[in-house]
Design a protein around this motif. Structure first.
Motif, PDB file in Angstrom:
ATOM      1  N   GLU A   1      53.820  42.364  53.197  1.00 48.66           N
ATOM      2  CA  GLU A   1      54.029  41.532  52.055  1.00 48.66           C
ATOM      3  C   GLU A   1      54.163  42.366  50.840  1.00 48.66           C
ATOM      4  OE1 GLU A   1      51.404  38.118  50.023  1.00 48.66           O
ATOM      5  OE2 GLU A   1      51.350  38.357  52.231  1.00 48.66           O
ATOM      6  N   ASN A   2      55.237  42.163  49.993  1.00 44.70           N
ATOM      7  CA  ASN A   2      55.485  42.822  48.718  1.00 44.70           C
ATOM      8  C   ASN A   2      55.289  41.886  47.527  1.00 44.70           C
ATOM      9  OD1 ASN A   2      56.477  45.728  49.770  1.00 44.70           O
ATOM     10  ND2 ASN A   2      57.632  44.520  50.884  1.00 44.70           N
ATOM     11  N   SER A   3      54.833  42.484  46.685  1.00 42.96           N
ATOM     12  CA  SER A   3      54.862  41.684  45.427  1.00 42.96           C
ATOM     13  C   SER A   3      55.393  42.836  44.211  1.00 42.96           C
ATOM     14  CB  SER A   3      53.326  41.429  45.088  1.00 42.96           C
ATOM     15  OG  SER A   3      52.993  40.398  46.180  1.00 42.96           O
TER      16      SER A   3
ATOM     17  N   ILE B   1      47.059  38.500  43.041  1.00 42.77           N
ATOM     18  CA  ILE B   1      47.792  38.927  44.178  1.00 42.77           C
ATOM     19  C   ILE B   1      46.812  39.831  45.141  1.00 42.77           C
ATOM     20  CG2 ILE B   1      49.437  40.778  44.854  1.00 42.77           C
ATOM     21  CD1 ILE B   1      50.513  40.472  42.070  1.00 42.77           C
TER      22      ILE B   1
ATOM     23  N   LYS C   1      49.199  43.690  52.127  1.00 38.08           N
ATOM     24  CA  LYS C   1      49.653  43.345  50.948  1.00 38.08           C
ATOM     25  C   LYS C   1      50.001  44.508  49.941  1.00 38.08           C
ATOM     26  CE  LYS C   1      48.340  39.116  49.190  1.00 38.08           C
ATOM     27  NZ  LYS C   1      46.914  38.434  48.806  1.00 38.08           N
ATOM     28  N   VAL C   2      51.327  44.692  49.517  1.00 38.02           N
ATOM     29  CA  VAL C   2      51.402  46.076  48.587  1.00 38.02           C
ATOM     30  C   VAL C   2      51.943  45.397  47.387  1.00 38.02           C
ATOM     31  CG1 VAL C   2      52.694  48.071  48.237  1.00 38.02           C
ATOM     32  CG2 VAL C   2      51.880  47.241  50.747  1.00 38.02           C
ATOM     33  N   LEU C   3      51.385  45.678  46.248  1.00 29.63           N
ATOM     34  CA  LEU C   3      51.838  45.477  44.937  1.00 29.63           C
ATOM     35  C   LEU C   3      52.638  46.670  44.479  1.00 29.63           C
ATOM     36  CD1 LEU C   3      52.173  43.957  42.160  1.00 29.63           C
ATOM     37  CD2 LEU C   3      49.743  44.641  41.670  1.00 29.63           C
TER      38      LEU C   3
ATOM     39  N   TYR D   1      41.086  48.464  46.148  1.00 28.99           N
ATOM     40  CA  TYR D   1      42.495  48.745  46.657  1.00 28.99           C
ATOM     41  C   TYR D   1      43.008  49.770  46.420  1.00 28.99           C
ATOM     42  CZ  TYR D   1      43.748  47.688  41.900  1.00 28.99           C
ATOM     43  OH  TYR D   1      43.587  47.507  40.499  1.00 28.99           O
TER      44      TYR D   1
ATOM     45  N   PRO E   1      45.852  42.973  46.192  1.00 26.43           N
ATOM     46  CA  PRO E   1      46.807  43.791  47.080  1.00 26.43           C
ATOM     47  C   PRO E   1      45.923  44.772  48.007  1.00 26.43           C
ATOM     48  CG  PRO E   1      46.835  44.770  44.797  1.00 26.43           C
ATOM     49  CD  PRO E   1      45.993  43.309  44.815  1.00 26.43           C
ATOM     50  N   ASP E   2      46.322  45.257  49.098  1.00 29.72           N
ATOM     51  CA  ASP E   2      45.424  46.052  49.855  1.00 29.72           C
ATOM     52  C   ASP E   2      45.962  47.579  49.171  1.00 29.72           C
ATOM     53  OD1 ASP E   2      44.318  44.488  51.881  1.00 29.72           O
ATOM     54  OD2 ASP E   2      46.598  43.972  52.429  1.00 29.72           O
TER      55      ASP E   2
ATOM     56  N   MET F   1      48.269  49.498  45.835  1.00 27.96           N
ATOM     57  CA  MET F   1      49.044  49.236  44.563  1.00 27.96           C
ATOM     58  C   MET F   1      49.841  50.454  44.589  1.00 27.96           C
ATOM     59  SD  MET F   1      47.856  49.428  40.711  1.00 27.96           S
ATOM     60  CE  MET F   1      47.083  47.784  40.623  1.00 27.96           C
TER      61      MET F   1
END
Length: 173
Positions: free
Chosen positions: A32-34, A78, A2-4, A105, A80-81, A83
């Motif tokens: 997975e993008n936020s 979120i 997961k990337v924010l 993260y 994330p892994d 940011m």
């Protein structure tokens, strides 16, 4: 993974196009993008109907602790892994959030342009020890950033990742 991605940019420029290229490029690899971006920004318009988790926020200027608390809770939700910070304007808020956020993260900051000499406080936000890596879009940008902003501890965290265009978006096709 997961990337924010966070950008406070309202308009569209090269940094925003680079952000789009990164997000769309890693999405095909299953990332997975936020995205946190300003309400009514060009980024919000672009990503509104795309398969990403979009969080448009009314960005507050100055130091607004209720906004910072909301922002921190949004980031924590979120989980994330990574940011990925795409604009220097967010770094002030990140400096405050990182004082209280103990979440683990990785943090990446993209430097995509030349900058003038920075004040003491400005250098503080760029030299945040929570930033794990600085992506620079060219060797000239990296040298400028190291010479004018980064302290000795942070200098070894830079890496050059050349900016480019998505060939499918080229007008020559």
């Amino acid at each position: 993974m997961k990337v924010l991605h966070i950008s406070y940019a309202l308009s569209w420029g090269g940094g925003e196009q680079q952000m789009v290229n990164i997000i769309e490029g890693v999405a095909v690899m299953g990332v997975e993008n936020s995205i946190i971006c300003p309400e009514s920004s060009k980024l919000e318009s672009y990503f509104k109907n795309k398969p990403v988790y979009l969080i448009p926020l009314k960005i507050k200027k100055g130091i607004n602790f209720s906004f910072l608390k909301k922002l921190q809770k949004t980031i924590q939700s979120i989980s994330p892994d990574i940011m990925h910070i795409h604009t220097g304007k967010f770094l002030k808020d990140f400096l405050f959030i990182s004082l209280f956020d103990k979440k683990k993260y990785h943090v990446i900051f993209t430097m995509n342009g030349m900058i003038r000499k920075k004040s003491f406080l400005s250098k503080k936000k760029y030299n945040n020890k929570r930033i794990d890596k600085y992506l620079c879009i060219s060797e000239a940008v990296e040298k400028n950033f190291i010479d004018r902003v980064l302290d000795n501890i942070q200098r070894n965290k830079t890496v050059v990742v050349y900016d480019g265009i998505e060939i499918n978006n080229s007008s020559d096709n």
